[in-house]
Design a protein around this motif. Structure first.
Motif, PDB file in Angstrom:
ATOM      1  N   PHE A 197       0.862  -1.191   0.000  1.00  0.00           N
ATOM      2  CA  PHE A 197       0.000   0.000   0.000  1.00  0.00           C
ATOM      3  C   PHE A 197       0.893   1.233   0.000  1.00  0.00           C
ATOM      4  O   PHE A 197       1.161   1.845   1.024  1.00  0.00           O
ATOM      5  CB  PHE A 197      -0.915  -0.004   1.224  1.00  0.00           C
ATOM      6  N   ARG A 198       1.385   1.568  -1.195  1.00  0.00           N
ATOM      7  CA  ARG A 198       2.255   2.745  -1.339  1.00  0.00           C
ATOM      8  C   ARG A 198       1.593   3.729  -2.296  1.00  0.00           C
ATOM      9  O   ARG A 198       0.973   3.309  -3.287  1.00  0.00           O
ATOM     10  CB  ARG A 198       3.635   2.333  -1.865  1.00  0.00           C
ATOM     11  N   PRO A 199       1.704   5.038  -2.019  1.00  0.00           N
ATOM     12  CA  PRO A 199       1.031   6.037  -2.874  1.00  0.00           C
ATOM     13  C   PRO A 199       1.351   5.886  -4.350  1.00  0.00           C
ATOM     14  O   PRO A 199       0.466   6.021  -5.191  1.00  0.00           O
ATOM     15  CB  PRO A 199       1.538   7.367  -2.310  1.00  0.00           C
ATOM     16  N   VAL A 200       2.619   5.608  -4.671  1.00  0.00           N
ATOM     17  CA  VAL A 200       3.002   5.509  -6.082  1.00  0.00           C
ATOM     18  C   VAL A 200       2.288   4.327  -6.734  1.00  0.00           C
ATOM     19  O   VAL A 200       1.730   4.444  -7.836  1.00  0.00           O
ATOM     20  CB  VAL A 200       4.533   5.370  -6.214  1.00  0.00           C
ATOM     21  N   MET A 201       2.282   3.181  -6.054  1.00  0.00           N
ATOM     22  CA  MET A 201       1.628   2.002  -6.614  1.00  0.00           C
ATOM     23  C   MET A 201       0.118   2.202  -6.680  1.00  0.00           C
ATOM     24  O   MET A 201      -0.542   1.746  -7.608  1.00  0.00           O
ATOM     25  CB  MET A 201       1.968   0.769  -5.785  1.00  0.00           C
ATOM     26  N   LEU A 202      -0.421   2.912  -5.679  1.00  0.00           N
ATOM     27  CA  LEU A 202      -1.849   3.195  -5.699  1.00  0.00           C
ATOM     28  C   LEU A 202      -2.197   4.087  -6.879  1.00  0.00           C
ATOM     29  O   LEU A 202      -3.186   3.846  -7.589  1.00  0.00           O
ATOM     30  CB  LEU A 202      -2.267   3.856  -4.379  1.00  0.00           C
ATOM     31  N   LYS A 203      -1.376   5.119  -7.100  1.00  0.00           N
ATOM     32  CA  LYS A 203      -1.611   6.015  -8.229  1.00  0.00           C
ATOM     33  C   LYS A 203      -1.512   5.262  -9.553  1.00  0.00           C
ATOM     34  O   LYS A 203      -2.360   5.431 -10.436  1.00  0.00           O
ATOM     35  CB  LYS A 203      -0.602   7.165  -8.215  1.00  0.00           C
ATOM     36  N   ASP A 204      -0.508   4.421  -9.689  1.00  0.00           N
ATOM     37  CA  ASP A 204      -0.350   3.655 -10.921  1.00  0.00           C
ATOM     38  C   ASP A 204      -1.549   2.725 -11.149  1.00  0.00           C
ATOM     39  O   ASP A 204      -2.016   2.565 -12.281  1.00  0.00           O
ATOM     40  CB  ASP A 204       0.939   2.835 -10.870  1.00  0.00           C
ATOM     41  N   GLY A 205      -2.023   2.130 -10.050  1.00  0.00           N
ATOM     42  CA  GLY A 205      -3.181   1.246 -10.162  1.00  0.00           C
ATOM     43  C   GLY A 205      -4.418   1.996 -10.593  1.00  0.00           C
ATOM     44  O   GLY A 205      -5.189   1.525 -11.438  1.00  0.00           O
ATOM     45  N   ILE A 206      -4.634   3.192 -10.025  1.00  0.00           N
ATOM     46  CA  ILE A 206      -5.793   4.011 -10.385  1.00  0.00           C
ATOM     47  C   ILE A 206      -5.726   4.412 -11.851  1.00  0.00           C
ATOM     48  O   ILE A 206      -6.720   4.343 -12.579  1.00  0.00           O
ATOM     49  CB  ILE A 206      -5.877   5.255  -9.481  1.00  0.00           C
ATOM     50  N   VAL A 207      -4.541   4.827 -12.299  1.00  0.00           N
ATOM     51  CA  VAL A 207      -4.369   5.216 -13.700  1.00  0.00           C
ATOM     52  C   VAL A 207      -4.661   4.031 -14.611  1.00  0.00           C
ATOM     53  O   VAL A 207      -5.333   4.169 -15.638  1.00  0.00           O
ATOM     54  CB  VAL A 207      -2.937   5.747 -13.936  1.00  0.00           C
ATOM     55  N   GLU A 208      -4.172   2.851 -14.230  1.00  0.00           N
ATOM     56  CA  GLU A 208      -4.414   1.661 -15.055  1.00  0.00           C
ATOM     57  C   GLU A 208      -5.894   1.327 -15.135  1.00  0.00           C
ATOM     58  O   GLU A 208      -6.422   1.030 -16.216  1.00  0.00           O
ATOM     59  CB  GLU A 208      -3.644   0.465 -14.486  1.00  0.00           C
ATOM     60  N   VAL A 209      -6.577   1.408 -14.006  1.00  0.00           N
ATOM     61  CA  VAL A 209      -8.003   1.081 -13.982  1.00  0.00           C
ATOM     62  C   VAL A 209      -8.797   2.069 -14.825  1.00  0.00           C
ATOM     63  O   VAL A 209      -9.625   1.694 -15.661  1.00  0.00           O
ATOM     64  CB  VAL A 209      -8.532   1.053 -12.537  1.00  0.00           C
ATOM     65  N   LEU A 210      -8.549   3.369 -14.617  1.00  0.00           N
ATOM     66  CA  LEU A 210      -9.324   4.397 -15.306  1.00  0.00           C
ATOM     67  C   LEU A 210      -8.889   4.604 -16.751  1.00  0.00           C
ATOM     68  O   LEU A 210      -9.544   5.343 -17.486  1.00  0.00           O
ATOM     69  CB  LEU A 210      -9.242   5.718 -14.539  1.00  0.00           C
ATOM     70  N   SER A 211      -7.809   3.962 -17.158  1.00  0.00           N
ATOM     71  CA  SER A 211      -7.394   4.021 -18.559  1.00  0.00           C
ATOM     72  C   SER A 211      -8.070   2.944 -19.398  1.00  0.00           C
ATOM     73  O   SER A 211      -7.972   2.962 -20.630  1.00  0.00           O
ATOM     74  CB  SER A 211      -5.864   3.867 -18.673  1.00  0.00           C
ATOM     75  N   ASN A 212      -8.736   2.032 -18.721  1.00  0.00           N
ATOM     76  CA  ASN A 212      -9.415   0.958 -19.428  1.00  0.00           C
ATOM     77  C   ASN A 212     -10.800   1.447 -19.856  1.00  0.00           C
ATOM     78  O   ASN A 212     -11.645   1.771 -19.029  1.00  0.00           O
ATOM     79  CB  ASN A 212      -9.537  -0.265 -18.499  1.00  0.00           C
ATOM     80  N   LYS A 213     -11.041   1.491 -21.157  1.00  0.00           N
ATOM     81  CA  LYS A 213     -12.299   2.045 -21.671  1.00  0.00           C
ATOM     82  C   LYS A 213     -13.510   1.251 -21.201  1.00  0.00           C
ATOM     83  O   LYS A 213     -14.565   1.819 -20.929  1.00  0.00           O
ATOM     84  CB  LYS A 213     -12.254   2.098 -23.206  1.00  0.00           C
ATOM     85  N   GLN A 214     -13.364  -0.064 -21.131  1.00  0.00           N
ATOM     86  CA  GLN A 214     -14.492  -0.882 -20.687  1.00  0.00           C
ATOM     87  C   GLN A 214     -14.860  -0.541 -19.244  1.00  0.00           C
ATOM     88  O   GLN A 214     -16.045  -0.428 -18.903  1.00  0.00           O
ATOM     89  CB  GLN A 214     -14.143  -2.368 -20.795  1.00  0.00           C
ATOM     90  N   VAL A 215     -13.866  -0.349 -18.383  1.00  0.00           N
ATOM     91  CA  VAL A 215     -14.129  -0.022 -16.976  1.00  0.00           C
ATOM     92  C   VAL A 215     -14.808   1.338 -16.861  1.00  0.00           C
ATOM     93  O   VAL A 215     -15.746   1.518 -16.078  1.00  0.00           O
ATOM     94  CB  VAL A 215     -12.824  -0.058 -16.164  1.00  0.00           C
ATOM     95  N   VAL A 216     -14.351   2.313 -17.645  1.00  0.00           N
ATOM     96  CA  VAL A 216     -14.942   3.653 -17.603  1.00  0.00           C
ATOM     97  C   VAL A 216     -16.410   3.606 -18.027  1.00  0.00           C
ATOM     98  O   VAL A 216     -17.272   4.249 -17.411  1.00  0.00           O
ATOM     99  CB  VAL A 216     -14.147   4.628 -18.494  1.00  0.00           C
ATOM    100  N   LYS A 217     -16.707   2.851 -19.070  1.00  0.00           N
ATOM    101  CA  LYS A 217     -18.105   2.712 -19.504  1.00  0.00           C
ATOM    102  C   LYS A 217     -18.950   2.038 -18.421  1.00  0.00           C
ATOM    103  O   LYS A 217     -20.099   2.425 -18.187  1.00  0.00           O
ATOM    104  CB  LYS A 217     -18.175   1.913 -20.804  1.00  0.00           C
ATOM    105  N   VAL A 218     -18.383   1.037 -17.769  1.00  0.00           N
ATOM    106  CA  VAL A 218     -19.094   0.359 -16.693  1.00  0.00           C
ATOM    107  C   VAL A 218     -19.392   1.330 -15.549  1.00  0.00           C
ATOM    108  O   VAL A 218     -20.498   1.334 -14.996  1.00  0.00           O
ATOM    109  CB  VAL A 218     -18.279  -0.848 -16.179  1.00  0.00           C
ATOM    110  N   ILE A 219     -18.423   2.155 -15.188  1.00  0.00           N
ATOM    111  CA  ILE A 219     -18.623   3.131 -14.112  1.00  0.00           C
ATOM    112  C   ILE A 219     -19.758   4.093 -14.453  1.00  0.00           C
ATOM    113  O   ILE A 219     -20.605   4.407 -13.615  1.00  0.00           O
ATOM    114  CB  ILE A 219     -17.311   3.900 -13.829  1.00  0.00           C
TER     115      ILE A 219
END
Length: 365
Positions: A197-219
């Motif tokens: 649980f590190r800020p850098v890894m959390l930020k990278d994970g958030i960017v990866e999740v929100l960069s996925n078009k399918q996930v954004v459409k689902v949200i």
């Protein structure tokens, strides 16, 4: 570690963890008039914030519970969330002002986010794709039994010990589900899959999740589905009381509709394996849009009499709960499909963004 539970028991446990949120919202519906009269007599509508404050806390909590479960494991995070939920329920039980109750409800929502979101991550640890969608549907089918009876349970508690007793029921419910999890469900996150649980890894994970078009459409789709549900639940008691003059009938009609809506999850469990998640979601939203448009036309043109309007309102209310059974589980499964390596974080981001966005839209309405 070998799983102690059968698949049926596992579904029942996940459904009970999901139901923490439904029980926490729906059991409060019959109490809103009494809470408003006692704690906010000059502004009765403020009692509705009992519902939306909980949902707001849930939206905030979902952002952290998933990543924390990726770091510390699924079960420890659920234990911590349950402890927060139980303590907040105790504070609400003892509160003498609406403001303190609302603050406690926010923390209740934060705590309730743990079993809801981590439950999805546990399911993703064990299943994926259409099989996960089917398992989610079965869990949602059982989960819908709770809102069917929650208003009646709330009304019964109010009749015996008053509205504060509902918070004691919340404490008991959370304690039972947490003990069940602790005794019967092994940890599903293997040590090699823990993420620091590190800020850098959390930020990278958030960017990866929100960069996925399918996930954004689902949200986006989840947000709209949640808006419909939050608005419907928040105002349904007042509509029964003030528009139809049927306040005493509300718990019975609401319970019957919620129970019947179990059919949506049952239907989805059968059709999603053949039609696929995307097609079921699209057809459901299209049908609901058409039905709602007709209802708006009927209301604005007065083409239906009072009795017919009430009957159509019940049908429309049922359709909204059926929509939840046919869309929310499928949307979660679609969004989680590309996020197996980020199951906790992915579940958190999807639910938190969708929930907070829905609350922001719902509260002003």
């Amino acid at each position: 570690m070998q799983n102690l539970m059968s698949r049926g028991e596992f579904i029942a446990l996940i459904a009970m963890m999901f139901a923490t949120i439904a029980f926490s919202i729906d059991a409060m519906l019959p109490a809103l008039p009494e809470i408003g009269a006692e704690l906010s007599p000059t502004e009765m509508n403020r009692a509705q914030l009992i519902l939306t404050s909980f949902v707001l806390g849930m939206g905030l909590g979902t952002f952290f519970t998933g990543p924390l479960s990726d770091t510390f494991g699924r079960k420890p995070v659920i234990y911590a969330g349950s402890a927060i939920y139980i303590c907040a329920a105790a504070v609400a039980w003892a509160s003498s002002s609406l403001e303190l109750v609302l603050a406690a409800r926010v923390f209740q929502g934060i705590g309730a986010a743990a079993p809801r979101i981590v439950g999805v991550a546990i399911m993703r640890d064990l299943f994926s794709g259409r099989e996960m969608a089917r398992m989610m549907s079965l869990a949602m089918m059982i989960f819908t039994i709770f809102p069917a009876f929650a208003p009646l349970i709330g009304a019964g508690i109010i009749a015996i010990v008053g509205w504060r007793g509902i918070f004691l029921a919340f404490i008991l419910f959370s304690a039972i589900s947490t003990l069940w999890l602790g005794l019967r469900q092994p940890e599903t996150l293997t040590p090699e899959n823990h993420r620091p649980f590190r800020p850098v890894m959390l930020k990278d994970g958030i960017v990866e999740v929100l960069s996925n078009k399918q996930v954004v459409k689902v949200i986006a789709a989840l947000s709209m589905a949640f808006v419909v549900l939050f608005l419907t639940i928040s105002v349904s008691q007042q509509i029964f009381e003030q528009f139809f003059d049927r306040a005493e009938e509300f718990p019975y009609w609401f319970g019957a509709i919620a129970f019947c809506s179990m059919g949506g999850s049952m239907l989805n469990a059968h059709v999603v394996m053949r039609m696929g998640m995307r097609q079921v979601i699209a057809l459901t939203f299209a049908a609901e849009t058409a039905l709602t448009a007709f209802f708006v036309l009927a209301l604005t043109t007065s083409i239906l009499g009072d009795t017919a309007i009430f009957v159509f309102y019940l049908i429309w209310l049922l359709s909204l709960f059926l929509l939840a059974g046919l869309t929310i589980g499928n949307l979660n499964a679609m969004g989680m499909e590309p996020l197996g390596h980020l199951a906790g974080l992915g579940a958190s981001i999807m639910s938190s963004v969708a929930t907070v966005a829905a609350v922001v839209i719902a509260i002003p309405i």
